[in-house]
Enzyme design. Structure first.
Site, PDB file in Angstrom:
ATOM      1  N   GLU A 226       0.892  -1.166   0.000  1.00  0.00           N
ATOM      2  CA  GLU A 226       0.000   0.000   0.000  1.00  0.00           C
ATOM      3  C   GLU A 226       0.927   1.212   0.000  1.00  0.00           C
ATOM      4  O   GLU A 226       1.551   1.519   1.006  1.00  0.00           O
ATOM      5  CB  GLU A 226      -0.900  -0.064   1.236  1.00  0.00           C
ATOM      6  CG  GLU A 226      -2.171   0.724   1.068  1.00  0.00           C
ATOM      7  CD  GLU A 226      -1.973   2.168   1.434  1.00  0.00           C
ATOM      8  OE1 GLU A 226      -1.666   2.965   0.515  1.00  0.00           O
ATOM      9  OE2 GLU A 226      -2.121   2.504   2.610  1.00  0.00           O
ATOM     10  N   CYS A 260      -1.784   8.863   2.511  1.00  0.00           N
ATOM     11  CA  CYS A 260      -1.644   8.354   1.142  1.00  0.00           C
ATOM     12  C   CYS A 260      -2.893   8.660   0.316  1.00  0.00           C
ATOM     13  O   CYS A 260      -2.806   8.945  -0.865  1.00  0.00           O
ATOM     14  CB  CYS A 260      -1.341   6.862   1.165  1.00  0.00           C
ATOM     15  SG  CYS A 260      -2.394   5.930   2.256  1.00  0.00           S
TER      16      CYS A 260
END
Ligand code: NDP
Length: 453
Positions: A226, A260
């Protein structure tokens, strides 16, 4: 290893790194614990996850202060993060058994089915931006599935890393089911090489992801990655402009801009551009920057002074390459790793900023002629984590979200957020594999076919 308060540069505490022998012992202990844990009942695992949720809720204020001190997160956001971890424990406690039940598949056999078997000790390499959430969203499904884990957390949050081990023990989980490894990233390869490590999950930069995946791949060990994102939010001409601007700013400033999935690029069609930029700028400039321990603070210091300096250099480079800075763009005159909310416009495809992730309170706004151009710019990136579309024609927006944007998640009239019920992850250089939901729990299991003739 040191915890340094990004508010004032003070050393909170020095930690002694674990030696190779200590690391090996912890990995071996987690492997031994796995032999017992893998045969425990779902009921037992669920009960312990609920107890872990209770421990998290009981200690949420203290944990939020720890985050504020180690990486600058405003306390209210820290409390919300711990509560989210508790709900993730409860979600997998409740739904895990259903996700892991055998699935019968009709064939010519007397009986054929799929079972979901745990795989062993998983190594988690995690970042500092959500020091608890990033770990728990991996850990809850991993425990529920019968795996054990070792954690290599970011070097600037050793206090958070160690307290996670403490919380798991306090909740009553068996000994050695989880260990924190206080090690430098240079030592991670050796851990991946250990035969008892079955798989690796990493959340962090694309660069770290590439290195870890290459190493794990060379040993045929599965990875879930990720990584970064430079998410595009499209604001179409029929959007509720004021609401869209509020939502976009909220997303851009989550965790002082260090997320993110925070929106980083806002692509606005020309008809509503002036109005959107007006609202956006006015909301950004009224955000309160300050001590993360004080109430009412929107933006704390960034997690480390070097990350703040790196962000400022990116902004300066963007301006040197033709971007216009209409807000901020400077280091505020106060101690600590603070950065002023910043807006950049007029970024062309020749500007490096067009392709980079800005990990802090810096927004890029692009004005485009129409939807087609908006989609083209949105997809002109190596990242593909999460995007959003704002329009009052929700069918049209859904079509763009579903069919046009290249990303792992696309939201309509809302900012992208992770939710234990929904799969989460990216495509392209934002990574692969999924966390959370049904798909997350199936990443680190042996999806085993059983066939009885
Ligand atoms: P990193 O990606 O370097 O760090 C994330 C984790 O990976 C940390 O635990 C780190 O350990 C570890 N790590 C780093 N390099 C390696 C390696 N070669 N092998 C094994 N483990 C490694 O993030 P930074 O803290 O340096 O932040 C830099 C940028 O990364 C940010 O500006 C942002 O763009 C992105 N990032 C993205 C995140 C996300 O949520 N997707 C989260 C954090 C950062 P250690 O701390 O010891 O180096």
């Amino acid at each position: 290893m040191q915890s340094i308060n990004p508010l004032n540069g003070e050393i909170i505490r020095n930690y002694t790194n674990h030696t190779i022998e200590e690391v090996t012992n912890k990995v071996e202990a987690a492997h031994l614990a796995f032999q017992q844990w893998r045969i425990t009942s779902f009921e037992n695992r669920s009960k312990l996850l609920v107890q872990l949720a209770n421990v998290l809720r009981k200690r949420k204020d203290e944990l939020a202060v720890l985050m504020a001190n180690e990486m600058g997160k405003p306390v209210a956001q820290g409390i919300a993060e711990v509560e989210k971890c508790a709900s993730c424990c409860e979600y997998y406690a409740e739904n895990g058994p259903d996700f892991l039940n055998d699935q019968l598949i009709k064939t010519e056999a007397q009986k054929s089915y799929v079972s979901f078997q745990p795989i062993g000790v998983v190594l988690a390499i995690m970042p500092w931006n959500f020091p608890f959430w990033q770990v728990f969203r991996f850990l809850c499904p991993a425990f529920m599935a019968g795996n054990t884990a070792v954690l290599k957390h970011a070097s600037n949050v050793p206090g958070c890393a160690l307290v996670i081990e403490e919380l798991i023990n306090e909740a009553g989980f068996p000994n050695d089911i989880f260990h924190t490894l206080l090690i430098d990233s240079k030592e991670v390869d050796k851990v991946i090489e250990h035969p008892f490590i079955s798989a690796v999950t990493l959340t962090g930069s694309t660069e770290a992801g590439k290195k870890v995946a290459a190493k794990a791949g060379s040993l045929i060990k599965k990875t879930v990655l990720e990584l970064g994102g430079s998410d595009a939010y499209l604001v179409l001409k029929d959007a509720d402009v004021k609401k869209a601007a509020e939502t976009c700013v909220t997303s851009r400033l989550i965790n002082s801009g260090q997320s993110c999935i925070a929106a980083k690029r806002f692509i606005v069609v020309k008809e509503i551009a002036e109005e959107f930029i007006g609202h956006f700028k006015s909301i950004m400039e009224h955000k309160k920057i300050g001590n993360p321990l004080e109430n009412g603070i929107d933006i704390g210091p960034l997690a480390r002074i070097d990350l703040r300096d790196q962000l400022h250099q990116q902004v300066q480079k963007a301006i040197a390459n033709g971007a216009k800075c209409i807000l901020g763009g400077e280091i505020p005159k106060m101690d600590g790793a603070f950065y002023t909310p910043t807006i950049l416009t007029e970024i062309t495809a020749e500007n490096p900023a067009f392709y980079e992730e800005f990990f802090g309170p810096v927004a890029q706004i692009y004005v485009v002629n129409d939807e087609d151009e908006a989609i083209k710019i949105a997809n002109s990136t190596s990242f593909g984590l999460g995007g959003a579309v704002f329009s009052q024609d929700s069918k049209r927006a859904e079509h763009i979200a579903n069919n046009e944007l290249e990303a792992g998640s696309c939201f309509v009239n809302a900012f992208v957020k992770s939710d234990p019920r929904l799969p989460f992850g990216g495509i392209k250089e934002s990574g692969y594999g999924r966390e959370l939901g049904l798909f997350g729990i199936h990443e680190f299991v042996n999806i085993k076919t059983v066939y009885i003739s």
